[in-house]
Design a protein around this motif. Structure first.
Motif, PDB file in Angstrom:
ATOM      1  N   GLU A 188       0.823  -1.202   0.000  1.00 52.00           N
ATOM      2  CA  GLU A 188       0.000   0.000   0.000  1.00 52.00           C
ATOM      3  C   GLU A 188       0.861   1.259   0.000  1.00 52.00           C
ATOM      4  O   GLU A 188       1.827   1.341   0.755  1.00 52.00           O
ATOM      5  CB  GLU A 188      -0.842   0.026   1.281  1.00 52.00           C
ATOM      6  CG  GLU A 188      -2.316  -0.061   1.057  1.00 52.00           C
ATOM      7  CD  GLU A 188      -3.057   0.025   2.377  1.00 52.00           C
ATOM      8  OE1 GLU A 188      -3.280   1.154   2.855  1.00 52.00           O
ATOM      9  OE2 GLU A 188      -3.407  -1.035   2.912  1.00 52.00           O
TER      10      GLU A 188
ATOM     11  N   GLY B 225      -1.953   7.034   1.685  1.00 54.79           N
ATOM     12  CA  GLY B 225      -3.299   7.329   1.205  1.00 54.79           C
ATOM     13  C   GLY B 225      -4.058   6.064   0.851  1.00 54.79           C
ATOM     14  O   GLY B 225      -5.113   6.120   0.227  1.00 54.79           O
ATOM     15  N   HIS B 226      -3.516   4.919   1.251  1.00 55.29           N
ATOM     16  CA  HIS B 226      -4.159   3.609   1.068  1.00 55.29           C
ATOM     17  C   HIS B 226      -4.322   3.192  -0.387  1.00 55.29           C
ATOM     18  O   HIS B 226      -5.179   2.377  -0.713  1.00 55.29           O
ATOM     19  CB  HIS B 226      -5.511   3.547   1.799  1.00 55.29           C
ATOM     20  CG  HIS B 226      -5.394   3.887   3.246  1.00 55.29           C
ATOM     21  ND1 HIS B 226      -4.722   3.098   4.151  1.00 55.29           N
ATOM     22  CD2 HIS B 226      -5.820   4.962   3.951  1.00 55.29           C
ATOM     23  CE1 HIS B 226      -4.754   3.647   5.337  1.00 55.29           C
ATOM     24  NE2 HIS B 226      -5.415   4.798   5.250  1.00 55.29           N
ATOM     25  N   ARG B 227      -3.514   3.738  -1.272  1.00 52.35           N
ATOM     26  CA  ARG B 227      -3.552   3.328  -2.676  1.00 52.35           C
ATOM     27  C   ARG B 227      -2.809   2.009  -2.816  1.00 52.35           C
ATOM     28  O   ARG B 227      -1.688   1.862  -2.343  1.00 52.35           O
ATOM     29  CB  ARG B 227      -2.904   4.407  -3.530  1.00 52.35           C
ATOM     30  CG  ARG B 227      -2.946   4.115  -5.001  1.00 52.35           C
ATOM     31  CD  ARG B 227      -2.839   5.412  -5.797  1.00 52.35           C
ATOM     32  NE  ARG B 227      -2.592   5.159  -7.203  1.00 52.35           N
ATOM     33  CZ  ARG B 227      -3.503   4.729  -8.056  1.00 52.35           C
ATOM     34  NH1 ARG B 227      -4.735   4.504  -7.656  1.00 52.35           N
ATOM     35  NH2 ARG B 227      -3.190   4.526  -9.319  1.00 52.35           N
ATOM     36  N   ILE B 228      -3.438   1.028  -3.468  1.00 53.47           N
ATOM     37  CA  ILE B 228      -2.808  -0.281  -3.635  1.00 53.47           C
ATOM     38  C   ILE B 228      -1.772  -0.213  -4.750  1.00 53.47           C
ATOM     39  O   ILE B 228      -2.073   0.156  -5.882  1.00 53.47           O
ATOM     40  CB  ILE B 228      -3.858  -1.373  -3.907  1.00 53.47           C
ATOM     41  CG1 ILE B 228      -4.730  -1.544  -2.660  1.00 53.47           C
ATOM     42  CG2 ILE B 228      -3.175  -2.690  -4.286  1.00 53.47           C
ATOM     43  CD1 ILE B 228      -5.842  -2.546  -2.794  1.00 53.47           C
TER      44      ILE B 228
ATOM     45  N   TYR C 162       0.034  -6.593  -5.267  1.00 56.77           N
ATOM     46  CA  TYR C 162      -0.274  -7.677  -4.339  1.00 56.77           C
ATOM     47  C   TYR C 162       0.302  -8.978  -4.868  1.00 56.77           C
ATOM     48  O   TYR C 162       0.637  -9.108  -6.044  1.00 56.77           O
ATOM     49  CB  TYR C 162      -1.788  -7.808  -4.108  1.00 56.77           C
ATOM     50  CG  TYR C 162      -2.560  -8.332  -5.295  1.00 56.77           C
ATOM     51  CD1 TYR C 162      -2.766  -9.709  -5.475  1.00 56.77           C
ATOM     52  CD2 TYR C 162      -3.090  -7.463  -6.245  1.00 56.77           C
ATOM     53  CE1 TYR C 162      -3.464 -10.185  -6.566  1.00 56.77           C
ATOM     54  CE2 TYR C 162      -3.786  -7.934  -7.338  1.00 56.77           C
ATOM     55  CZ  TYR C 162      -3.974  -9.305  -7.492  1.00 56.77           C
ATOM     56  OH  TYR C 162      -4.664  -9.782  -8.583  1.00 56.77           O
TER      57      TYR C 162
END
Length: 146
Positions: free
Chosen positions: A19, A22-25, A28
Motif C-alpha cells: 500500500e 493514502g491507502h492506494r494499492i 499484491y
C-alpha cells in the motif's frame, strides 16, 4: 471475489498487499502451499503491480515474501508459478529472480495459449532436483492438482 476470499482464508500468509500512502494499492501477491513429499512447494497464483509502481522492485519484494515463507516456515522444496509463454517481460523478470523454465504446458490458458511452469529451488532441495527441466511439453490434464 470468492476465489480471493478462499485464498485469504486458507493461506493468509501467502497473501500480501503493498500500500502507498493514502491507502492506494501498489500491488499484491497471492499464493498457496501444496503438494506431497518432494513436491511440497509454494505456488504463486498471482503477482500484480499497478503500472505507476512498476520498475521499482516491488514485484521482487512481494516474491521474496512468498519465497521466504515457503522456505523457512512451510519448508517447501521449491516455489512455482505459471506464466503465459508470450509474456516475455514477466519471464525475464522471473529469470532475474532465479526462476527457470521447468516445463511448457500446452494450451494452458483458455485452451489456446501455452503456459510456462517456472520454478525456483528452495534451501530444502539441496540437489536442486525440483528444477531439472522436463524434456517434453505436457498437457493441462497431466498436471498434478491437490
Amino acid at each position: 471475489m470468492s476465489f480471493y476470499m478462499t485464498y485469504l482464508a486458507r493461506w493468509p500468509d501467502y497473501f500480501h498487499v503493498a500500500e502507498a500512502p493514502g491507502h492506494r494499492i501498489m500491488g499484491y501477491i497471492m499464493g498457496k502451499v501444496e503438494g506431497q513429499g518432494e513436491s511440497w512447494h509454494g505456488h504463486v497464483t498471482a503477482v500484480t503491480v499497478a503500472p505507476e509502481y512498476r520498475r521499482q522492485q516491488l514485484a521482487k519484494k512481494l516474491m521474496n515474501l512468498l519465497e521466504d515463507f515457503s522456505d523457512k516456515i512451510d519448508k517447501g522444496y521449491f516455489v512455482d508459478l505459471f506464466v503465459r509463454a508470450s509474456n516475455t517481460p514477466a519471464i525475464k523478470m522471473y529469470e532475474k529472480l532465479g526462476y527457470v523454465i521447468y516445463r511448457r504446458v500446452l494450451r494452458y490458458y483458455s485452451g489456446e495459449e501455452d503456459g510456462l511452469d517456472m520454478r525456483k529451488a528452495l534451501s530444502r532441495d539441496v540437489e536442486k532436483k525440483s528444477i531439472i527441466p522436463l524434456k517434453r511439453p505436457v498437457t493441462p490434464d497431466e498436471l498434478e492438482y491437490d
